[in-house]
Motif scaffolding. Sequence first.
Motif, PDB file in Angstrom:
ATOM      1  N   PHE A  65       3.026   3.191   9.122  1.00  0.00           N
ATOM      2  CA  PHE A  65       1.737   3.265   9.810  1.00  0.00           C
ATOM      3  C   PHE A  65       1.205   4.701   9.840  1.00  0.00           C
ATOM      4  CE2 PHE A  65       3.120  -0.613  12.451  1.00  0.00           C
ATOM      5  CZ  PHE A  65       2.449  -1.481  11.603  1.00  0.00           C
ATOM      6  N   LEU A  66       2.105   5.663   9.938  1.00  0.00           N
ATOM      7  CA  LEU A  66       1.701   7.067  10.037  1.00  0.00           C
ATOM      8  C   LEU A  66       0.976   7.540   8.788  1.00  0.00           C
ATOM      9  CD1 LEU A  66       1.887   9.592  11.850  1.00  0.00           C
ATOM     10  CD2 LEU A  66       4.079  10.114  10.748  1.00  0.00           C
ATOM     11  N   GLN A  67       1.263   6.918   7.658  1.00  0.00           N
ATOM     12  CA  GLN A  67       0.677   7.365   6.397  1.00  0.00           C
ATOM     13  C   GLN A  67      -0.769   6.922   6.208  1.00  0.00           C
ATOM     14  OE1 GLN A  67       3.016   7.006   2.858  1.00  0.00           O
ATOM     15  NE2 GLN A  67       4.951   7.139   3.938  1.00  0.00           N
ATOM     16  N   VAL A  68      -1.249   6.040   7.063  1.00  0.00           N
ATOM     17  CA  VAL A  68      -2.623   5.559   6.936  1.00  0.00           C
ATOM     18  C   VAL A  68      -3.384   5.912   8.206  1.00  0.00           C
ATOM     19  CG1 VAL A  68      -4.099   3.569   6.509  1.00  0.00           C
ATOM     20  CG2 VAL A  68      -1.812   3.655   5.519  1.00  0.00           C
ATOM     21  N   PRO A  69      -4.427   6.749   8.120  1.00  0.00           N
ATOM     22  CA  PRO A  69      -5.200   7.122   9.310  1.00  0.00           C
ATOM     23  C   PRO A  69      -5.784   5.902  10.003  1.00  0.00           C
ATOM     24  CG  PRO A  69      -5.747   8.551   7.458  1.00  0.00           C
ATOM     25  CD  PRO A  69      -4.878   7.448   6.911  1.00  0.00           C
ATOM     26  N   ALA A  70      -5.883   5.983  11.333  1.00  0.00           N
ATOM     27  CA  ALA A  70      -6.417   4.870  12.123  1.00  0.00           C
ATOM     28  C   ALA A  70      -7.821   4.505  11.664  1.00  0.00           C
ATOM     29  CB  ALA A  70      -6.420   5.251  13.601  1.00  0.00           C
ATOM     30  N   VAL A 187       4.289  -1.158  19.195  1.00  0.00           N
ATOM     31  CA  VAL A 187       4.833   0.144  19.587  1.00  0.00           C
ATOM     32  C   VAL A 187       4.791   1.151  18.429  1.00  0.00           C
ATOM     33  CG1 VAL A 187       6.899   1.366  20.373  1.00  0.00           C
ATOM     34  CG2 VAL A 187       6.231  -0.796  21.454  1.00  0.00           C
ATOM     35  N   PRO A 188       5.284   0.804  17.226  1.00  0.00           N
ATOM     36  CA  PRO A 188       5.178   1.777  16.124  1.00  0.00           C
ATOM     37  C   PRO A 188       3.740   2.157  15.790  1.00  0.00           C
ATOM     38  CG  PRO A 188       6.764   0.077  15.562  1.00  0.00           C
ATOM     39  CD  PRO A 188       6.061  -0.379  16.805  1.00  0.00           C
ATOM     40  N   LEU A 189       2.814   1.187  15.896  1.00  0.00           N
ATOM     41  CA  LEU A 189       1.414   1.471  15.571  1.00  0.00           C
ATOM     42  C   LEU A 189       0.809   2.447  16.584  1.00  0.00           C
ATOM     43  CD1 LEU A 189      -0.893   0.809  13.629  1.00  0.00           C
ATOM     44  CD2 LEU A 189      -1.485  -1.119  15.094  1.00  0.00           C
ATOM     45  N   VAL A 190       1.060   2.216  17.868  1.00  0.00           N
ATOM     46  CA  VAL A 190       0.532   3.114  18.907  1.00  0.00           C
ATOM     47  C   VAL A 190       1.142   4.505  18.766  1.00  0.00           C
ATOM     48  CG1 VAL A 190       0.485   3.552  21.387  1.00  0.00           C
ATOM     49  CG2 VAL A 190       0.000   1.256  20.521  1.00  0.00           C
ATOM     50  N   LEU A 191       2.438   4.577  18.496  1.00  0.00           N
ATOM     51  CA  LEU A 191       3.076   5.880  18.307  1.00  0.00           C
ATOM     52  C   LEU A 191       2.507   6.605  17.093  1.00  0.00           C
ATOM     53  CD1 LEU A 191       6.828   5.076  19.087  1.00  0.00           C
ATOM     54  CD2 LEU A 191       5.225   6.393  20.481  1.00  0.00           C
ATOM     55  N   ALA A 192       2.276   5.862  16.013  1.00  0.00           N
ATOM     56  CA  ALA A 192       1.723   6.484  14.800  1.00  0.00           C
ATOM     57  C   ALA A 192       0.330   7.037  15.062  1.00  0.00           C
ATOM     58  CB  ALA A 192       1.687   5.464  13.659  1.00  0.00           C
ATOM     59  N   TRP A 193      -0.499   6.288  15.748  1.00  0.00           N
ATOM     60  CA  TRP A 193      -1.847   6.771  16.066  1.00  0.00           C
ATOM     61  C   TRP A 193      -1.785   7.993  16.984  1.00  0.00           C
ATOM     62  CZ3 TRP A 193      -4.672   1.469  17.167  1.00  0.00           C
ATOM     63  CH2 TRP A 193      -4.928   0.852  15.930  1.00  0.00           C
ATOM     64  N   SER A 194      -0.831   7.996  17.910  1.00  0.00           N
ATOM     65  CA  SER A 194      -0.689   9.141  18.809  1.00  0.00           C
ATOM     66  C   SER A 194      -0.297  10.387  18.028  1.00  0.00           C
ATOM     67  CB  SER A 194       0.367   8.848  19.888  1.00  0.00           C
ATOM     68  OG  SER A 194      -0.003   7.724  20.664  1.00  0.00           O
ATOM     69  N   VAL A 195       0.624  10.234  17.086  1.00  0.00           N
ATOM     70  CA  VAL A 195       1.038  11.374  16.262  1.00  0.00           C
ATOM     71  C   VAL A 195      -0.125  11.849  15.390  1.00  0.00           C
ATOM     72  CG1 VAL A 195       2.560  12.087  14.371  1.00  0.00           C
ATOM     73  CG2 VAL A 195       3.481  10.790  16.296  1.00  0.00           C
TER      74      VAL A 195
END
Length: 335
Positions: A65-70, A187-195
């Motif tokens: 998820f982190l590799q793709v911007p929200a 949870v991983p999606l929210v954490l990725a967007w937060s990062v």
Amino acid sequence: MHDPAEPPARPRVTGVADTLERRQVPLYVGAIAAGVVVGLLAPAAGPGLATAVNPVLAALLFVTFLQVPARELAGSLRAGRFLGAVLMVNFAVVPPVVALLALLLPADDALRAGVLLVLLAPCVDYVVVFSRLAGAAADQLLAATPLLLFSQIVLLPVYLRLLLGPGFTATVDLGPFVQAFLTLIVVPLVLAWSVQLWAARTRSGAAFAAGAATLMVPLMVATLLVVVASQVPTLGGDPAVLVAVPVYVAFLLVMPVLGLGVARLLRLAVPEARAVVFSGATRNSLVVLPLALALPAGAGVAAAAVVTQTLVEVLGMVAYVRLVPLLVRVPARAP
């Protein structure tokens, strides 16, 4: 000028991360082989390794998820034809195919339950990794994962009731599916967007995000190794699950053709068509495994059927990475 039919270039990484990325397919096969060896030589370690499956998988999805911007995820969700194709393949095309293939199985309710559980549930995790390797629209497929998981939570009981009867579905607890949605997607999606927000505002955040992105291949290797090593001991006690292997192979052979047919019907671009093919063929084995283990009777056989599908599918995905680009080709440029 960039050809819109060509997949977008990926950011280049260097050093060890670059080496791992270039060799990820043999690394994945090696992880499966290592998992088989560990599972056979140290079967007592299976329960302990099983507890690590969800944390490792959640970490893998966080990095994915982190590799793709929200912003790109939101834009991908507006791709109506692509989403329509993915939903059509997984929830209109796959169920009749699975119903026909199930006719090849013996009259063993636990085995049939395991096979149907895994084949009716579309993948929401490593499909993104493998589809990206094949030049598919992995970012759009990634954006569709929450919708895919929510849809299967709603529709899976319906299809199981049709194919196994109302008596079976009354015993199925969907709690593990809901828990998987929260722990593996939300949870991983929210954490990725937060990062991503942190990375956009600070150098330390940007450095953390860049470092986390290099962990994709190691986390994928760890996930496959842990899943296989934790579940291989169960396969030895249930050799009957081997009769499901031809069903899984047939599914992998049939679905690319049907997925491509849906993609062409909706006139999708090449990267999107490849993503639809991968989505229709890959199944949610890692997420439905807790559901199989929660069955009141025959859980061992059902879980073994799910793990067997994982082994067959990952080897199939190695072939897909090479073959799908040949099946769904970028149009030749005019001279």
